[in-house]
Design a protein around this motif. Structure first.
Motif, PDB file in Angstrom:
ATOM      1  N   GLY A 190       0.734  -1.312   0.006  1.00 33.11           N
ATOM      2  CA  GLY A 190      -0.011   0.055  -0.024  1.00 33.11           C
ATOM      3  C   GLY A 190       0.784   1.307  -0.020  1.00 33.11           C
ATOM      4  N   THR A 191       2.100   1.251  -0.136  1.00 26.16           N
ATOM      5  CA  THR A 191       3.062   2.497  -0.228  1.00 26.16           C
ATOM      6  C   THR A 191       3.576   2.738  -1.647  1.00 26.16           C
ATOM      7  OG1 THR A 191       4.875   1.127   0.457  1.00 26.16           O
ATOM      8  CG2 THR A 191       3.615   1.988   2.270  1.00 26.16           C
ATOM      9  N   GLY A 192       3.442   1.771  -2.380  1.00 24.14           N
ATOM     10  CA  GLY A 192       4.018   1.956  -3.738  1.00 24.14           C
ATOM     11  C   GLY A 192       5.378   1.352  -3.856  1.00 24.14           C
ATOM     12  N   ASP A 193       5.793   0.490  -2.686  1.00 29.22           N
ATOM     13  CA  ASP A 193       7.059  -0.051  -2.851  1.00 29.22           C
ATOM     14  C   ASP A 193       6.805  -1.540  -2.940  1.00 29.22           C
ATOM     15  OD1 ASP A 193       9.082   2.014  -1.574  1.00 29.22           O
ATOM     16  OD2 ASP A 193       7.528   2.243  -0.219  1.00 29.22           O
ATOM     17  N   VAL A 194       7.349  -2.086  -4.016  1.00 29.50           N
ATOM     18  CA  VAL A 194       7.172  -3.464  -4.431  1.00 29.50           C
ATOM     19  C   VAL A 194       8.324  -4.427  -3.692  1.00 29.50           C
ATOM     20  CG1 VAL A 194       6.830  -5.016  -5.967  1.00 29.50           C
ATOM     21  CG2 VAL A 194       6.042  -3.082  -6.566  1.00 29.50           C
ATOM     22  N   LEU A 195       8.001  -5.205  -2.916  1.00 27.24           N
ATOM     23  CA  LEU A 195       8.950  -6.002  -2.088  1.00 27.24           C
ATOM     24  C   LEU A 195       8.799  -7.528  -2.066  1.00 27.24           C
ATOM     25  CD1 LEU A 195       8.608  -3.676   1.220  1.00 27.24           C
ATOM     26  CD2 LEU A 195      10.526  -3.759  -0.317  1.00 27.24           C
ATOM     27  N   TYR A 196       9.795  -8.032  -2.019  1.00 28.27           N
ATOM     28  CA  TYR A 196       9.924  -9.368  -1.801  1.00 28.27           C
ATOM     29  C   TYR A 196       9.732 -10.086  -0.327  1.00 28.27           C
ATOM     30  CZ  TYR A 196      10.995 -10.144  -6.966  1.00 28.27           C
ATOM     31  OH  TYR A 196      10.758  -9.857  -8.376  1.00 28.27           O
ATOM     32  N   HIS A 197       9.566 -11.293  -0.418  1.00 24.34           N
ATOM     33  CA  HIS A 197       9.293 -11.853   0.923  1.00 24.34           C
ATOM     34  C   HIS A 197      10.562 -11.564   1.878  1.00 24.34           C
ATOM     35  CE1 HIS A 197       9.252 -15.429   3.987  1.00 24.34           C
ATOM     36  NE2 HIS A 197       8.261 -15.214   4.020  1.00 24.34           N
ATOM     37  N   SER A 198      11.855 -11.863   1.274  1.00 19.34           N
ATOM     38  CA  SER A 198      12.906 -11.741   1.955  1.00 19.34           C
ATOM     39  C   SER A 198      12.932 -10.175   2.513  1.00 19.34           C
ATOM     40  CB  SER A 198      14.244 -12.040   1.351  1.00 19.34           C
ATOM     41  OG  SER A 198      14.393 -11.275   0.033  1.00 19.34           O
ATOM     42  N   GLU A 199      12.583  -9.259   1.555  1.00 23.27           N
ATOM     43  CA  GLU A 199      12.863  -7.992   1.712  1.00 23.27           C
ATOM     44  C   GLU A 199      11.875  -7.454   2.913  1.00 23.27           C
ATOM     45  OE1 GLU A 199      14.281  -6.277  -2.293  1.00 23.27           O
ATOM     46  OE2 GLU A 199      12.225  -6.415  -2.209  1.00 23.27           O
TER      47      GLU A 199
ATOM     48  N   ASN B 280       2.099  -5.186   8.803  1.00 27.81           N
ATOM     49  CA  ASN B 280       1.427  -5.421   9.822  1.00 27.81           C
ATOM     50  C   ASN B 280      -0.226  -5.673   9.884  1.00 27.81           C
ATOM     51  OD1 ASN B 280       3.632  -5.953  11.462  1.00 27.81           O
ATOM     52  ND2 ASN B 280       3.811  -4.090  12.313  1.00 27.81           N
ATOM     53  N   GLU B 281      -0.601  -4.447   9.208  1.00 23.09           N
ATOM     54  CA  GLU B 281      -2.165  -4.436   8.763  1.00 23.09           C
ATOM     55  C   GLU B 281      -2.413  -5.690   7.964  1.00 23.09           C
ATOM     56  OE1 GLU B 281      -4.416  -2.573   9.864  1.00 23.09           O
ATOM     57  OE2 GLU B 281      -2.903  -1.552  11.253  1.00 23.09           O
ATOM     58  N   TYR B 282      -1.633  -5.996   6.783  1.00 25.15           N
ATOM     59  CA  TYR B 282      -1.962  -7.317   6.171  1.00 25.15           C
ATOM     60  C   TYR B 282      -1.954  -8.545   6.745  1.00 25.15           C
ATOM     61  CZ  TYR B 282      -0.389 -10.945   2.956  1.00 25.15           C
ATOM     62  OH  TYR B 282      -0.368 -12.045   2.296  1.00 25.15           O
ATOM     63  N   HIS B 283      -0.892  -8.574   7.839  1.00 28.46           N
ATOM     64  CA  HIS B 283      -1.066  -9.880   8.649  1.00 28.46           C
ATOM     65  C   HIS B 283      -2.292  -9.758   9.611  1.00 28.46           C
ATOM     66  CE1 HIS B 283       2.620 -12.137   8.071  1.00 28.46           C
ATOM     67  NE2 HIS B 283       2.938 -11.174   7.588  1.00 28.46           N
ATOM     68  N   LYS B 284      -2.505  -8.691  10.170  1.00 31.54           N
ATOM     69  CA  LYS B 284      -3.875  -8.548  10.971  1.00 31.54           C
ATOM     70  C   LYS B 284      -4.981  -8.841  10.285  1.00 31.54           C
ATOM     71  CE  LYS B 284      -2.645  -4.703  14.060  1.00 31.54           C
ATOM     72  NZ  LYS B 284      -2.899  -3.246  14.467  1.00 31.54           N
ATOM     73  N   LYS B 285      -5.340  -8.653   8.939  1.00 25.16           N
ATOM     74  CA  LYS B 285      -6.474  -9.143   8.426  1.00 25.16           C
ATOM     75  C   LYS B 285      -6.527 -10.578   8.188  1.00 25.16           C
ATOM     76  CE  LYS B 285      -6.902  -4.851   5.658  1.00 25.16           C
ATOM     77  NZ  LYS B 285      -6.734  -4.316   4.324  1.00 25.16           N
ATOM     78  N   LEU B 286      -5.184 -11.053   7.707  1.00 23.51           N
ATOM     79  CA  LEU B 286      -4.893 -12.501   7.595  1.00 23.51           C
ATOM     80  C   LEU B 286      -5.406 -13.250   9.220  1.00 23.51           C
ATOM     81  CD1 LEU B 286      -4.174 -15.171   6.242  1.00 23.51           C
ATOM     82  CD2 LEU B 286      -1.945 -14.787   6.838  1.00 23.51           C
ATOM     83  N   TYR B 287      -4.808 -12.703  10.219  1.00 16.59           N
ATOM     84  CA  TYR B 287      -5.111 -13.497  11.490  1.00 16.59           C
ATOM     85  C   TYR B 287      -6.637 -13.239  11.962  1.00 16.59           C
ATOM     86  CZ  TYR B 287      -0.108 -13.389  11.717  1.00 16.59           C
ATOM     87  OH  TYR B 287       1.323 -13.724  11.196  1.00 16.59           O
ATOM     88  N   ASN B 288      -7.026 -12.115  11.761  1.00 18.30           N
ATOM     89  CA  ASN B 288      -8.426 -12.061  11.848  1.00 18.30           C
ATOM     90  C   ASN B 288      -9.405 -13.183  11.142  1.00 18.30           C
ATOM     91  OD1 ASN B 288      -8.279  -9.853  13.702  1.00 18.30           O
ATOM     92  ND2 ASN B 288      -8.606  -8.347  12.095  1.00 18.30           N
ATOM     93  N   LYS B 289      -9.111 -13.503   9.922  1.00 15.52           N
ATOM     94  CA  LYS B 289      -9.878 -14.603   9.461  1.00 15.52           C
ATOM     95  C   LYS B 289      -9.482 -15.867  10.031  1.00 15.52           C
ATOM     96  CE  LYS B 289     -10.125 -12.618   4.945  1.00 15.52           C
ATOM     97  NZ  LYS B 289      -9.727 -12.744   3.378  1.00 15.52           N
ATOM     98  N   ILE B 290      -8.466 -16.159  10.453  1.00 17.21           N
ATOM     99  CA  ILE B 290      -7.984 -17.160  11.345  1.00 17.21           C
ATOM    100  C   ILE B 290      -8.846 -17.222  12.610  1.00 17.21           C
ATOM    101  CG2 ILE B 290      -6.019 -18.675  12.203  1.00 17.21           C
ATOM    102  CD1 ILE B 290      -4.382 -17.758   9.925  1.00 17.21           C
ATOM    103  N   HIS B 291      -8.801 -16.156  13.224  1.00 15.46           N
ATOM    104  CA  HIS B 291      -8.980 -16.102  14.708  1.00 15.46           C
ATOM    105  C   HIS B 291     -11.017 -16.269  14.566  1.00 15.46           C
ATOM    106  CE1 HIS B 291     -10.311 -14.658  18.461  1.00 15.46           C
ATOM    107  NE2 HIS B 291     -11.165 -13.727  18.114  1.00 15.46           N
ATOM    108  N   GLN B 292     -11.387 -15.881  13.461  1.00 18.11           N
ATOM    109  CA  GLN B 292     -13.198 -16.144  13.060  1.00 18.11           C
ATOM    110  C   GLN B 292     -13.247 -17.622  12.961  1.00 18.11           C
ATOM    111  OE1 GLN B 292     -13.914 -14.094   9.625  1.00 18.11           O
ATOM    112  NE2 GLN B 292     -14.133 -11.843  10.869  1.00 18.11           N
ATOM    113  N   TYR B 293     -12.326 -18.262  12.430  1.00 17.87           N
ATOM    114  CA  TYR B 293     -12.687 -19.498  12.185  1.00 17.87           C
ATOM    115  C   TYR B 293     -12.487 -20.369  13.531  1.00 17.87           C
ATOM    116  CZ  TYR B 293     -11.628 -24.631  11.147  1.00 17.87           C
ATOM    117  OH  TYR B 293     -11.732 -25.873  11.201  1.00 17.87           O
ATOM    118  N   PHE B 294     -11.025 -19.875  14.294  1.00 18.37           N
ATOM    119  CA  PHE B 294     -11.171 -20.636  15.666  1.00 18.37           C
ATOM    120  C   PHE B 294     -11.842 -20.406  16.777  1.00 18.37           C
ATOM    121  CE2 PHE B 294      -6.564 -21.436  13.872  1.00 18.37           C
ATOM    122  CZ  PHE B 294      -6.830 -23.063  14.022  1.00 18.37           C
TER     123      PHE B 294
END
Length: 147
Positions: free
Chosen positions: A29-38, A108-122
């Motif tokens: 969301g910042t315009g910076d394209v980053l690989y996993h390692s970065e 971190n926001e990206y991960h929060k969205k993912l973790y919220n979906k997992i939390h909903q399931y559990f």
């Protein structure tokens, strides 16, 4: 189909999905394209203030040469800076720039969205189901071949 085989096939699908996702660079969301390692180097620098290359190597589980390659790319992108401590002229340390901090926040926001979906399931799962899943994951971690 055998239930055990079905679980193994689904686990392989999850691993393949994660591997494919990790290979693709992302814009958080910042315009910076980053690989996993970065992005995970940025995260490690954020989480470990005054970190040097050998510490990053240990944290990330990669070689010093790989740390050097990734940090040089991140410096060129304006996301991290190198500096030397007045007390230690030998080591080079890393810190995030303002843009690097913004990228880390968006990650971190990206991960929060993912973790919220997992939390909903559990949240609708029984304690026994959660325990069984955790036991399976623990067993898998302990028994996965380490080539």
């Amino acid at each position: 189909m055998n239930k055990e085989l079905e679980i193994i096939e689904k686990a392989e699908r999850i691993l393949n999905i994660m591997n494919q996702s990790n290979k693709k660079p992302k814009d958080y969301g910042t315009g910076d394209v980053l690989y996993h390692s970065e992005i995970h180097t940025i995260e490690a620098i954020y989480n470990h203030k005054n970190v040097n290359a050998s510490e990053l190597s240990s944290i990330l589980g990669i070689t010093n040469g790989a740390v050097s390659q990734v940090t040089n790319k991140l410096i060129k992108k304006g996301l991290i800076e190198q500096y030397q401590s007045p007390d230690n002229k030998k080591d080079v340390f890393y810190k995030l720039t303002k843009q690097g901090e913004k990228v880390n926040t968006m990650h971190n926001e990206y991960h929060k969205k993912l973790y919220n979906k997992i939390h909903q399931y559990f949240s609708t799962s029984s304690e026994n189901d959660i325990k069984a899943i955790n036991n399976f994951l623990d067993w898998t971690i302990l028994n996965w071949p380490k080539d």
